[in-house]
Design a protein around this motif. Structure first.
Motif, PDB file in Angstrom:
ATOM      1  N   ALA A 168      48.232  31.801  31.978  1.00 42.62           N
ATOM      2  CA  ALA A 168      47.731  30.497  32.438  1.00 42.62           C
ATOM      3  C   ALA A 168      46.507  30.633  33.331  1.00 42.62           C
ATOM      4  O   ALA A 168      46.303  29.835  34.244  1.00 42.62           O
ATOM      5  N   GLY A 169      45.711  31.661  33.087  1.00 47.45           N
ATOM      6  CA  GLY A 169      44.509  31.869  33.875  1.00 47.45           C
ATOM      7  C   GLY A 169      44.753  32.454  35.246  1.00 47.45           C
ATOM      8  O   GLY A 169      43.807  32.652  36.015  1.00 47.45           O
ATOM      9  N   GLU A 170      46.016  32.758  35.565  1.00 46.95           N
ATOM     10  CA  GLU A 170      46.364  33.234  36.909  1.00 46.95           C
ATOM     11  C   GLU A 170      46.365  34.762  36.975  1.00 46.95           C
ATOM     12  O   GLU A 170      47.308  35.392  37.441  1.00 46.95           O
ATOM     13  N   ALA A 171      45.283  35.373  36.490  1.00 44.05           N
ATOM     14  CA  ALA A 171      45.157  36.830  36.527  1.00 44.05           C
ATOM     15  C   ALA A 171      43.683  37.170  36.348  1.00 44.05           C
ATOM     16  O   ALA A 171      42.861  36.282  36.086  1.00 44.05           O
ATOM     17  N   ILE A 190      50.084  45.074  37.563  1.00 45.43           N
ATOM     18  CA  ILE A 190      49.069  45.294  36.540  1.00 45.43           C
ATOM     19  C   ILE A 190      49.752  45.515  35.201  1.00 45.43           C
ATOM     20  O   ILE A 190      50.781  46.185  35.112  1.00 45.43           O
ATOM     21  N   THR A 191      49.220  44.876  34.167  1.00 43.76           N
ATOM     22  CA  THR A 191      49.726  45.047  32.799  1.00 43.76           C
ATOM     23  C   THR A 191      48.731  45.893  32.021  1.00 43.76           C
ATOM     24  O   THR A 191      47.525  45.666  32.092  1.00 43.76           O
ATOM     25  N   ALA A 239      43.349  45.566  42.286  1.00 42.95           N
ATOM     26  CA  ALA A 239      42.294  45.457  43.298  1.00 42.95           C
ATOM     27  C   ALA A 239      42.847  45.453  44.716  1.00 42.95           C
ATOM     28  O   ALA A 239      42.151  45.842  45.658  1.00 42.95           O
ATOM     29  N   GLY A 240      44.089  45.023  44.910  1.00 46.56           N
ATOM     30  CA  GLY A 240      44.659  44.969  46.241  1.00 46.56           C
ATOM     31  C   GLY A 240      45.256  46.278  46.715  1.00 46.56           C
ATOM     32  O   GLY A 240      45.737  46.372  47.848  1.00 46.56           O
ATOM     33  N   SER A 245      40.290  50.145  23.389  1.00 42.13           N
ATOM     34  CA  SER A 245      40.023  49.411  24.628  1.00 42.13           C
ATOM     35  C   SER A 245      38.933  48.356  24.433  1.00 42.13           C
ATOM     36  O   SER A 245      39.025  47.250  24.966  1.00 42.13           O
ATOM     37  N   ALA A 246      37.904  48.699  23.650  1.00 41.66           N
ATOM     38  CA  ALA A 246      36.808  47.753  23.410  1.00 41.66           C
ATOM     39  C   ALA A 246      37.196  46.655  22.424  1.00 41.66           C
ATOM     40  O   ALA A 246      36.548  45.601  22.384  1.00 41.66           O
ATOM     41  N   ALA A 247      38.235  46.880  21.640  1.00 41.49           N
ATOM     42  CA  ALA A 247      38.610  45.908  20.606  1.00 41.49           C
ATOM     43  C   ALA A 247      39.515  44.800  21.109  1.00 41.49           C
ATOM     44  O   ALA A 247      39.617  43.752  20.467  1.00 41.49           O
ATOM     45  N   ILE A 248      40.187  45.009  22.229  1.00 40.99           N
ATOM     46  CA  ILE A 248      41.157  44.009  22.680  1.00 40.99           C
ATOM     47  C   ILE A 248      40.488  42.986  23.603  1.00 40.99           C
ATOM     48  O   ILE A 248      39.753  43.340  24.519  1.00 40.99           O
ATOM     49  N   ASN A 249      40.767  41.726  23.330  1.00 34.93           N
ATOM     50  CA  ASN A 249      40.139  40.612  24.033  1.00 34.93           C
ATOM     51  C   ASN A 249      40.971  40.235  25.255  1.00 34.93           C
ATOM     52  O   ASN A 249      41.721  39.252  25.251  1.00 34.93           O
ATOM     53  N   LYS A 250      40.828  41.010  26.313  1.00 34.05           N
ATOM     54  CA  LYS A 250      41.662  40.826  27.499  1.00 34.05           C
ATOM     55  C   LYS A 250      41.499  39.459  28.158  1.00 34.05           C
ATOM     56  O   LYS A 250      42.506  38.873  28.598  1.00 34.05           O
TER      57      LYS A 250
END
Length: 229
Positions: free
Chosen positions: A64-67, A22-23, A76-77, A50-55
């Protein structure tokens, strides 16, 4: 990396399944950081950030979409994972948090640290991510000073010692348990909050100590699922 490999006919991308990493955007909660007043001691300011950052944009731009966007301190695991319903990207909501925190809604200065020389498996592009976060926060009314230092030993040592105000943080699990992700950074040291986040929560500390001491998984699960961060 995934995008590059997938375009090479001589290479194949192998999906190893759900990860256990997790990052995070680390924020020091203490009243002062290295003797200076700390704006992030105000919970409303932390929520505004936290609300301002576009995670979601970071996932497409740096992974590359792999998260997936994290919704808990635990991936989650992990054992006893519990969804926490964290603030999602919302600029107007971010300004609302600032107004509710009783601070100016523009011109708030914060320092954001990122490492140089970090393994790509830990941070694929820490400078690029820090710049993206700065752009998001400045759109919400913050002024962000980007700062950097060598990943090892300086950056790791300074984050652990609570010397940085806000920083990029990546957790790679040694085992998929809450004691690795939650107890390690938030348990008290000599009766005081651990210096990395300087987060004071006596009830949480007691629950974690009880969970660590429980003789069985059923009773330990009860304690971990009651956690309040």
């Amino acid at each position: 990396m995934v995008g590059t490999v997938s375009k090479d006919s001589k290479l194949s991308v192998l999906d190893r399944g759900e990860g256990c990493n997790i990052t995070q955007l680390g924020m020091n909660d203490f009243d002062t950081v290295q003797g200076n007043p700390n704006l992030l001691a105000n919970k409303g300011v932390r929520f505004a950030i936290s609300a301002a950052i576009n995670k979601p944009s970071y996932i497409s731009g740096f992974y590359a979409g792999e998260a997936v966007v994290a919704d808990s301190w635990l991936p989650a695991g992990a054992l006893y994972y519990k969804r926490e319903y964290l603030p999602t990207f919302n600029l107007s909501g971010s300004r609302g948090f600032l107004a509710g925190a009783g601070v100016p809604t523009s011109g708030l200065t914060v320092d954001l640290w990122f490492p140089t020389g970090a393994p790509a498996s830990v941070f694929p592009d820490p400078k690029g991510m820090a710049e993206a976060i700065r752009a998001n926060l400045e759109a919400a009314g913050f002024l962000v000073n980007l700062k950097t230092e060598a990943y090892s030993p300086n950056y790791l040592a300074d984050t652990a010692a609570g010397k940085l105000q806000m920083w990029l943080q990546s957790e790679s699990c040694h085992w998929a348990g809450p004691d690795d992700f939650v107890y390690s950074p938030f348990s008290y040291v000599s009766g005081l909050p651990a210096p990395m986040y300087s987060y004071k929560n006596d009830a949480l500390n007691s629950l974690m100590a009880n969970a660590i001491a429980e003789p069985g998984l059923t009773s330990a699960s009860r304690d971990w699922r009651r956690r309040r961060i």
